[in-house]
Design a protein around this motif. Sequence first.
Motif, PDB file in Angstrom:
ATOM      1  N   THR A 180       0.840  -1.200   0.000  1.00  0.00           N
ATOM      2  CA  THR A 180       0.000   0.000   0.000  1.00  0.00           C
ATOM      3  C   THR A 180       0.877   1.254   0.000  1.00  0.00           C
ATOM      4  OG1 THR A 180      -0.111  -0.073   2.413  1.00  0.00           O
ATOM      5  CG2 THR A 180      -1.894  -1.136   1.209  1.00  0.00           C
ATOM      6  N   LEU A 181       0.249   2.360  -0.373  1.00  0.00           N
ATOM      7  CA  LEU A 181       0.922   3.656  -0.289  1.00  0.00           C
ATOM      8  C   LEU A 181       0.622   4.278   1.076  1.00  0.00           C
ATOM      9  CD1 LEU A 181       0.232   5.221  -3.804  1.00  0.00           C
ATOM     10  CD2 LEU A 181       2.394   4.325  -2.940  1.00  0.00           C
ATOM     11  N   HIS A 182       1.667   4.610   1.811  1.00  0.00           N
ATOM     12  CA  HIS A 182       1.518   5.266   3.112  1.00  0.00           C
ATOM     13  C   HIS A 182       2.084   6.675   3.017  1.00  0.00           C
ATOM     14  CE1 HIS A 182       0.458   1.724   5.620  1.00  0.00           C
ATOM     15  NE2 HIS A 182       1.076   1.062   4.640  1.00  0.00           N
ATOM     16  N   GLY A 183       1.541   7.572   3.827  1.00  0.00           N
ATOM     17  CA  GLY A 183       2.122   8.902   3.836  1.00  0.00           C
ATOM     18  C   GLY A 183       1.336   9.897   4.654  1.00  0.00           C
ATOM     19  N   THR A 184       1.700  11.153   4.479  1.00  0.00           N
ATOM     20  CA  THR A 184       1.097  12.256   5.221  1.00  0.00           C
ATOM     21  C   THR A 184       0.707  13.359   4.257  1.00  0.00           C
ATOM     22  OG1 THR A 184       2.500  11.782   7.139  1.00  0.00           O
ATOM     23  CG2 THR A 184       1.439  13.937   7.066  1.00  0.00           C
ATOM     24  N   VAL A 185      -0.513  13.845   4.433  1.00  0.00           N
ATOM     25  CA  VAL A 185      -0.996  15.010   3.694  1.00  0.00           C
ATOM     26  C   VAL A 185      -1.108  16.158   4.699  1.00  0.00           C
ATOM     27  CG1 VAL A 185      -2.853  15.998   2.313  1.00  0.00           C
ATOM     28  CG2 VAL A 185      -2.252  13.582   2.050  1.00  0.00           C
ATOM     29  N   THR A 186      -0.275  17.169   4.533  1.00  0.00           N
ATOM     30  CA  THR A 186      -0.286  18.326   5.425  1.00  0.00           C
ATOM     31  C   THR A 186      -0.987  19.479   4.730  1.00  0.00           C
ATOM     32  OG1 THR A 186       1.801  17.640   6.441  1.00  0.00           O
ATOM     33  CG2 THR A 186       1.120  19.922   6.762  1.00  0.00           C
ATOM     34  N   LEU A 187      -2.035  20.001   5.367  1.00  0.00           N
ATOM     35  CA  LEU A 187      -2.776  21.117   4.788  1.00  0.00           C
ATOM     36  C   LEU A 187      -2.231  22.466   5.252  1.00  0.00           C
ATOM     37  CD1 LEU A 187      -5.150  21.816   2.941  1.00  0.00           C
ATOM     38  CD2 LEU A 187      -6.630  21.841   4.973  1.00  0.00           C
ATOM     39  N   ALA A 188      -1.875  22.565   6.524  1.00  0.00           N
ATOM     40  CA  ALA A 188      -1.317  23.811   7.060  1.00  0.00           C
ATOM     41  C   ALA A 188      -0.404  23.476   8.226  1.00  0.00           C
ATOM     42  CB  ALA A 188      -2.424  24.760   7.514  1.00  0.00           C
ATOM     43  N   ASP A 189       0.789  24.074   8.230  1.00  0.00           N
ATOM     44  CA  ASP A 189       1.778  23.808   9.261  1.00  0.00           C
ATOM     45  C   ASP A 189       2.704  25.016   9.356  1.00  0.00           C
ATOM     46  OD1 ASP A 189       3.124  22.459  11.224  1.00  0.00           O
ATOM     47  OD2 ASP A 189       4.315  21.232   9.864  1.00  0.00           O
ATOM     48  N   GLY A 190       3.333  25.193  10.510  1.00  0.00           N
ATOM     49  CA  GLY A 190       4.219  26.335  10.665  1.00  0.00           C
ATOM     50  C   GLY A 190       3.435  27.607  10.958  1.00  0.00           C
ATOM     51  N   VAL A 191       4.142  28.715  11.100  1.00  0.00           N
ATOM     52  CA  VAL A 191       3.512  29.993  11.434  1.00  0.00           C
ATOM     53  C   VAL A 191       2.791  30.555  10.209  1.00  0.00           C
ATOM     54  CG1 VAL A 191       3.902  32.345  12.245  1.00  0.00           C
ATOM     55  CG2 VAL A 191       5.247  30.452  13.198  1.00  0.00           C
ATOM     56  N   GLN A 192       1.502  30.907  10.389  1.00  0.00           N
ATOM     57  CA  GLN A 192       0.690  31.451   9.305  1.00  0.00           C
ATOM     58  C   GLN A 192      -0.005  32.734   9.777  1.00  0.00           C
ATOM     59  OE1 GLN A 192       0.736  30.197   6.365  1.00  0.00           O
ATOM     60  NE2 GLN A 192       1.527  28.132   6.679  1.00  0.00           N
ATOM     61  N   PRO A 193      -0.246  33.686   8.870  1.00  0.00           N
ATOM     62  CA  PRO A 193      -1.021  34.873   9.250  1.00  0.00           C
ATOM     63  C   PRO A 193      -2.473  34.498   9.492  1.00  0.00           C
ATOM     64  CG  PRO A 193      -0.582  34.866   6.901  1.00  0.00           C
ATOM     65  CD  PRO A 193       0.201  33.727   7.464  1.00  0.00           C
ATOM     66  N   TYR A 194      -3.120  35.266  10.368  1.00  0.00           N
ATOM     67  CA  TYR A 194      -4.513  34.986  10.729  1.00  0.00           C
ATOM     68  C   TYR A 194      -5.292  36.294  10.765  1.00  0.00           C
ATOM     69  CZ  TYR A 194      -8.611  34.047  13.602  1.00  0.00           C
ATOM     70  OH  TYR A 194      -9.898  33.967  14.076  1.00  0.00           O
ATOM     71  N   ALA A 195      -6.538  36.252  10.322  1.00  0.00           N
ATOM     72  CA  ALA A 195      -7.443  37.401  10.418  1.00  0.00           C
ATOM     73  C   ALA A 195      -8.831  36.887  10.744  1.00  0.00           C
ATOM     74  CB  ALA A 195      -7.463  38.200   9.114  1.00  0.00           C
ATOM     75  N   GLY A 196      -9.538  37.601  11.641  1.00  0.00           N
ATOM     76  CA  GLY A 196     -10.855  37.141  12.022  1.00  0.00           C
ATOM     77  C   GLY A 196     -11.683  38.236  12.675  1.00  0.00           C
TER      78      GLY A 196
END
Length: 224
Positions: A131-147
């Motif tokens: 099988t294929l194993h792995g990791t899908v990362t959508l967001a990691d590390g420091v990111q700007p934020y607004a809310g």
Amino acid sequence: MKRMTATGVIATLCLLGTTHAQAQENNRITLGAVAGSTGVGADVAWRFSDRLGISARYTGGLEWSTDYSTSDVDYDGDVNLAAGKLTLDYYPFAGGFFLSAGLMLPDIEADVEGRPRSSTYQGYPTDALGTLHGTVTLADGVQPYAGVGWRQSHRSGFGVFAEVGVIPTDPDVSLRTSSGVENLDNPLSAQLREAIRQEEQRLENDAEKWPVYPVAVIGVSYTF
């Protein structure tokens, strides 16, 4: 003259007392328990004036399972989410409504396991490939934020808390086979390595259809 001086001193003391009372009124700490799209956690805010404050939050522990398919592989994934946040908050009406901007440290990723949809994959029998194993990362590390949100930090006691915002995503995918045959030194393994890289790119392109991740939390708070 002495009477005027005394009157001036009294007026000055009254003014200082009023200013101190207002400073005390505006200098509030709010603690909150929140839950939302990045998990469950706590929020703390310091409102040091009518219209300005800073806040920090950590949420985590949100997990779920999902499935996804590309043209060649069917995937099962376990998604894990957590995030920390530090922002400057602006209260334009000196009430509960605020605008928030700052930094977020998200950890949004999925552990995936994929099974080729046919009996062979890039020349290898599926049984030998595994099988294929792995990791899908959508967001990691420091990111700007607004809310934007609502926090009842303008008065003491219990209150409600709500906030919605966005952070940019930065997809990254890493895959490997369970058998490790792509690491062998032969032309077929080299072809398999290239196919795996293309599969990673295909998943990244699909993830990039979500350029931002929505952050939404609600909870209860207490202001001291």
